[in-house]
Design an enzyme around this catalytic site. Structure first.
Site, PDB file in Angstrom:
ATOM      1  N   GLU A 138       0.848  -1.202   0.000  1.00 46.89           N
ATOM      2  CA  GLU A 138       0.000   0.000   0.000  1.00 46.89           C
ATOM      3  C   GLU A 138       0.877   1.244   0.000  1.00 46.89           C
ATOM      4  O   GLU A 138       1.766   1.379   0.841  1.00 46.89           O
ATOM      5  CB  GLU A 138      -0.937   0.004   1.207  1.00 46.89           C
ATOM      6  CG  GLU A 138      -1.722   1.282   1.412  1.00 46.89           C
ATOM      7  CD  GLU A 138      -2.521   1.701   0.182  1.00 46.89           C
ATOM      8  OE1 GLU A 138      -2.427   2.891  -0.194  1.00 46.89           O
ATOM      9  OE2 GLU A 138      -3.220   0.846  -0.401  1.00 46.89           O
ATOM     10  N   ASP A 140      -0.143   4.360   0.439  1.00 43.35           N
ATOM     11  CA  ASP A 140      -0.636   5.418   1.333  1.00 43.35           C
ATOM     12  C   ASP A 140      -1.051   4.783   2.652  1.00 43.35           C
ATOM     13  O   ASP A 140      -0.247   4.184   3.332  1.00 43.35           O
ATOM     14  CB  ASP A 140      -1.787   6.151   0.649  1.00 43.35           C
ATOM     15  CG  ASP A 140      -2.204   7.415   1.368  1.00 43.35           C
ATOM     16  OD1 ASP A 140      -1.514   7.817   2.315  1.00 43.35           O
ATOM     17  OD2 ASP A 140      -3.228   8.000   0.978  1.00 43.35           O
ATOM     18  N   GLY A 143      -6.858   0.761   3.841  1.00 41.97           N
ATOM     19  CA  GLY A 143      -8.251   1.189   3.780  1.00 41.97           C
ATOM     20  C   GLY A 143      -8.564   1.912   2.486  1.00 41.97           C
ATOM     21  O   GLY A 143      -9.728   2.027   2.089  1.00 41.97           O
ATOM     22  N   GLY A 144      -7.514   2.411   1.824  1.00 35.62           N
ATOM     23  CA  GLY A 144      -7.695   3.020   0.512  1.00 35.62           C
ATOM     24  C   GLY A 144      -8.569   4.254   0.510  1.00 35.62           C
ATOM     25  O   GLY A 144      -8.788   4.904   1.538  1.00 35.62           O
ATOM     26  N   GLY A 284     -24.325  15.743 -10.719  1.00 38.88           N
ATOM     27  CA  GLY A 284     -25.426  15.363  -9.833  1.00 38.88           C
ATOM     28  C   GLY A 284     -25.550  13.870  -9.653  1.00 38.88           C
ATOM     29  O   GLY A 284     -26.659  13.334  -9.529  1.00 38.88           O
ATOM     30  N   GLY A 374     -17.302  11.795 -11.668  1.00 40.32           N
ATOM     31  CA  GLY A 374     -16.986  10.378 -11.749  1.00 40.32           C
ATOM     32  C   GLY A 374     -15.556  10.054 -11.354  1.00 40.32           C
ATOM     33  O   GLY A 374     -14.777  10.922 -10.966  1.00 40.32           O
ATOM     34  N   ARG A 375     -15.229   8.775 -11.462  1.00 40.85           N
ATOM     35  CA  ARG A 375     -13.899   8.290 -11.123  1.00 40.85           C
ATOM     36  C   ARG A 375     -13.395   7.401 -12.255  1.00 40.85           C
ATOM     37  O   ARG A 375     -14.189   6.864 -13.040  1.00 40.85           O
ATOM     38  CB  ARG A 375     -13.927   7.497  -9.800  1.00 40.85           C
ATOM     39  CG  ARG A 375     -14.333   8.345  -8.615  1.00 40.85           C
ATOM     40  CD  ARG A 375     -14.274   7.544  -7.312  1.00 40.85           C
ATOM     41  NE  ARG A 375     -12.910   7.179  -6.957  1.00 40.85           N
ATOM     42  CZ  ARG A 375     -12.080   7.972  -6.283  1.00 40.85           C
ATOM     43  NH1 ARG A 375     -12.468   9.178  -5.904  1.00 40.85           N
ATOM     44  NH2 ARG A 375     -10.856   7.573  -5.978  1.00 40.85           N
ATOM     45  N   HIS A 548     -42.639  -4.291  16.167  1.00 43.71           N
ATOM     46  CA  HIS A 548     -43.319  -2.992  16.144  1.00 43.71           C
ATOM     47  C   HIS A 548     -42.951  -2.213  17.404  1.00 43.71           C
ATOM     48  O   HIS A 548     -42.890  -2.780  18.475  1.00 43.71           O
ATOM     49  CB  HIS A 548     -44.834  -3.194  16.087  1.00 43.71           C
ATOM     50  CG  HIS A 548     -45.611  -1.921  16.192  1.00 43.71           C
ATOM     51  ND1 HIS A 548     -45.744  -1.047  15.131  1.00 43.71           N
ATOM     52  CD2 HIS A 548     -46.282  -1.372  17.246  1.00 43.71           C
ATOM     53  CE1 HIS A 548     -46.465  -0.006  15.521  1.00 43.71           C
ATOM     54  NE2 HIS A 548     -46.808  -0.188  16.798  1.00 43.71           N
TER      55      HIS A 548
END
Length: 571
Positions: A138, A140, A143-144, A284, A374-375, A548
């Site tokens: 990793e 960084d 958990g990314g 959006g 977006g990604r 309930h």
């Protein structure tokens, strides 16, 4: 020079830590930044690194053992070079570190995983549980994006916005709250604290499963080798199988002026220290609408620019109409069928956003502009052409089969880098599928039943077929729709907006999909997901007894509508 390695920090208010693992022996050489000890305090992992290079003269702890703040764990004979820590030497002299030429080490394992996000670290744990020797790389924090810059941080901010909103409406509940305001700096601090706690939790899990974590930028050299470079060392990892889990990164909009400092992406906005008075959100979709509601609830004036006819256009029309109505109630201005033409810096350091909506030019003023368009898959460290790695049809991700295997038999890919459904829980499941297949278990990825959770206000969650998808396929369906306004628990919470709908096959009653917009929708969708996955019928749901008062009763009532009629609602 003799240098003492001390325990200088503990997490979560702990006063002592357990010694889980000792990585070096007396007499061995160590590089600055190399992990010496794995500690554990309050179920949080603490990797203790060497702060200098040299030879280990003595180790003062054993496994198992307990150490306290300030204890000396080891003494190293070196020249004091390494990181600048301000630590005292055994002779009480201060030393200052300097950069060293990276030292090289080699590791061998069964599975090496490139990327420690929700796909990578879950794959690592699953593989370790199945008996594999695993190395996780990793660049960084583990958990990314999801944990550090996405899912978790934004939900912490969503919660702060909810609490602030409740305080503003306190009188509706017979309570009084005066001088209510928002402190964005403390909101961010709380968010960071939650993230840190969860990151430490992943370190704890990796240690418990004997997974070797290598920090640094990894490069896939060939189908069996990963090279990892960090400031202090270079690691060559040889593996029988490799899993690529490098995730994604924010996409960019090619618009003039997009480089000005008023414009931030979905990661940068999580570091704001001051609440902008005016914010424009470009996009959006899910990320854009979540942030729009967060900052609107904080009190900012928010505008959303969306290219399509509706925000969250992938949802059914009734959901789009409901969330648009709630957005407008909160003062969010929505510009659909619109595109950004240009960003211009104003004389007072604000941003002028030039848009075109239905052939008409409009201009919006903002302190901050959030870019949420977006990604895209992150291919850092992966030269697909050189490796002979086949990409998908769009050429924007790695092509995989149902077992998450690439065209190279021992190389697998999971998560956003595959360009499939870019959701953390999809990446995690893909990781488990990949690990099982590598370890000899026949397992395939099924994308037909993937729930989606959208943390707007109110929340939205969907699974399975939408109404418009079913109609497009020519499937004969029935829809059972029940409003939260007829649910007792929702009304006691002051959250009577929204509805649930169940989509079933007309001839069999089998549940094909569902959608919820309303209180705790993202939690409730799990029950409809189970029904779709297991091909349950509305009759089976209707025959369940629901506690309930709970919000889960809305699912029961929606099923009853398809079985002859709801008890607490008449259309």
């Amino acid at each position: 020079m003799l240098i003492e390695i001390k325990l200088k920090e503990l997490t979560n208010g702990a006063k002592e830590a357990k010694v889980i693992r000792v990585h070096k022996k007396t007499g061995e050489e160590v590089a600055a930044g190399e992990i010496l000890f794995d500690l554990e305090a309050n179920k949080a992992a603490i990797p203790l690194k060497s702060e200098c290079s040299g030879r280990i003269c003595s180790i003062a702890v054993e496994v198992p053992g307990t150490v306290s703040f300030g204890d000396v764990l080891a003494v190293i004979e070196g020249d004091g070079t390494g990181q600048n820590t301000g630590q005292k030497t055994a002779g009480n002299f201060d030393y200052f570190g300097s950069l060293l030429k990276p030292q090289e080490q080699q590791l061998t394992c069964d599975i090496a995983i490139l990327g420690g996000g929700p796909g990578g670290y879950v794959a690592a744990i699953q593989a370790a549980q199945l008996g594999a020797r695993v190395v996780l790389v990793e660049k960084d924090a583990v958990g990314g994006t999801c944990l550090n810059r996405g899912c978790i941080p934004t939900k912490a901010m969503v919660r702060s916005a909810e609490v602030f909103n409740h305080l503003k409406k306190a009188e509706e509940f017979g309570c009084h709250a005066e001088n209510v305001n928002i402190d964005l700096k403390k909101v961010i601090e709380r968010k960071d604290g939650i993230v840190n706690q969860l990151v430490q939790g992943i370190h704890y899990l990796l240690n418990k499963h004997n997974i070797r974590l290598v920090s640094g930028l990894g490069e896939l050299v060939d189908q069996e080798t990963i090279s990892v470079k960090s400031r202090m060392e270079k690691t060559i990892i040889k593996a029988k199988s490799i899993i690529i889990a490098t995730g994604s990164q924010p996409a960019e909009l090619p618009v003039d002026g997009a480089e000005i400092d008023n414009i931030v992406d979905s990661e940068q906005i999580l570091r704001l220290k001051h609440l902008p008075e005016r914010m424009v959100v470009v996009g959006g979709g899910v990320i854009g609408m979540e942030f729009a509601f967060i900052f609107a609830n904080f009190g900012a004036q928010v505008s959303v620019i969306e290219y399509c006819n509706d925000c969250l256009a992938m949802l059914d029309q009734d959901i789009c109409e409901e969330i648009t109505r709630k957005a407008k109630e909160k003062g969010i201005k929505i510009y659909t069928d619109a595109k950004v033409n240009e960003f211009v810096k104003s004389e007072n350091d604000q941003c002028i956003v030039s848009i075109i909506q239905k052939d008409k030019s409009k201009y919006l003023l903002a302190d901050k502009v959030l870019m949420c368009v977006g990604r895209k898959p992150s291919m850092d460290g992966i030269d697909a052409e050189k490796l002979g790695l086949e990409l998908n049809e769009s050429q924007r991700g790695i092509k995989v089969n149902a077992q998450m295997q690439t065209n190279i038999p021992n190389v697998y890919a999971i998560g956003d880098v595959t360009g499939k459904i870019m959701l953390a829980h999809v990446a995690s499941h893909q990781g488990m599928v990949a690990a099982k297949n590598i370890m000899g278990q026949d397992c395939e990825m099924d994308y037909t039943v993937v729930p989606s959770a959208i943390f707007t206000d109110p929340e939205i969650a969907v699974v399975g077929l939408t109404k418009k998808e079913a109609e497009k396929m020519g499937t004969k369906i029935e829809v059972g729709k029940f409003p939260f306004a007829a649910n007792g628990k929702a009304l006691t919470l002051g959250e009577g907006q929204g509805f649930v709908k169940i989509i079933s096959e007309k001839t069999t009653g089998k549940v094909l999909g569902g959608a919820i917009i309303g209180s705790h929708a993202t939690d409730l969708i799990a029950e409809i997901t189970t029904a779709v996955k297991n091909k349950l019928t509305t009759t089976q749901i209707a025959e369940n007894i629901y506690a309930h008062p709970t919000t889960s009763e809305v699912i029961h009532e929606a099923a009853l509508i398809l079985e002859g009629g709801a008890i607490h609602f008449v259309e």
